[in-house]
Design an enzyme around this catalytic site. Structure first.
Site, PDB file in Angstrom:
ATOM      1  N   TYR A  42      41.358  -6.448   1.380  1.00 61.85           N
ATOM      2  CA  TYR A  42      41.131  -7.727   2.045  1.00 61.85           C
ATOM      3  C   TYR A  42      41.890  -7.774   3.366  1.00 61.85           C
ATOM      4  CZ  TYR A  42      40.803 -12.747   2.829  1.00 61.85           C
ATOM      5  OH  TYR A  42      40.560 -13.980   3.375  1.00 61.85           O
ATOM      6  N   LYS A  46      40.214  -7.892   7.153  1.00 58.68           N
ATOM      7  CA  LYS A  46      40.426  -9.021   8.062  1.00 58.68           C
ATOM      8  C   LYS A  46      41.133  -8.566   9.342  1.00 58.68           C
ATOM      9  CE  LYS A  46      38.318 -12.063   5.626  1.00 58.68           C
ATOM     10  NZ  LYS A  46      37.037 -12.618   6.079  1.00 58.68           N
ATOM     11  N   THR A  77      33.757 -22.468  -1.100  1.00 56.76           N
ATOM     12  CA  THR A  77      32.441 -21.835  -1.085  1.00 56.76           C
ATOM     13  C   THR A  77      31.821 -21.944  -2.479  1.00 56.76           C
ATOM     14  OG1 THR A  77      33.317 -19.681  -1.730  1.00 56.76           O
ATOM     15  CG2 THR A  77      33.193 -20.155   0.654  1.00 56.76           C
TER      16      THR A  77
END
Length: 127
Positions: A42, A46, A77
């Site tokens: 992750y 990013k 989300t």
């Protein structure tokens, strides 16, 4: 690939010079590109998004296209809400409080605000 395809369209739009503000490419990143968040993949992903936005700003800015990396906070989300409903959000997020999260609409309002800036101000924030 998406950035490459979008860049071609945006460059040709910028060349027309008949729009009020320059084309704007927004990439979604997060604080995870600056500090450890969730896991290595992750964070590295990013950080790559941040670098892509910065480097594209250098190359596309000269062609009249603005770019930026948007850093939303915790976002409600559909996937995150489903994880929460299944009781898996706490473990998946490292204990982040989704009840304090923002909606995807909030990010959209931020992009709309960026797009409404003058060309000078938008390019000042580009990258």
């Amino acid at each position: 690939l998406t950035c490459c395809a979008a860049a071609q369209l945006m460059i040709s739009t910028a060349a027309k010079k008949d729009q009020a503000s320059p084309p704007l490419m927004v990439l979604v990143s997060s604080f995870g590109g600056k500090a450890y968040t969730f896991n290595v993949a992750y964070g590295v992903g990013k950080a790559a998004v941040d670098r892509l936005a910065a480097d594209m700003s250098q190359e596309l800015g000269a062609l009249g296209v603005a770019t930026c990396a948007l850093y939303p906070g915790v976002v409600k989300t559909e996937n995150n809400l489903a994880l929460e409903a299944a009781g898996k959000w706490k473990e998946a997020s490292g204990g982040l409080d989704l009840s304090q999260g923002e909606t995807p609409d909030f990010s959209g309002k931020g992009v709309a605000a960026l797009a409404s800036l003058s060309s000078e101000e938008l390019f000042r924030r580009s990258g």
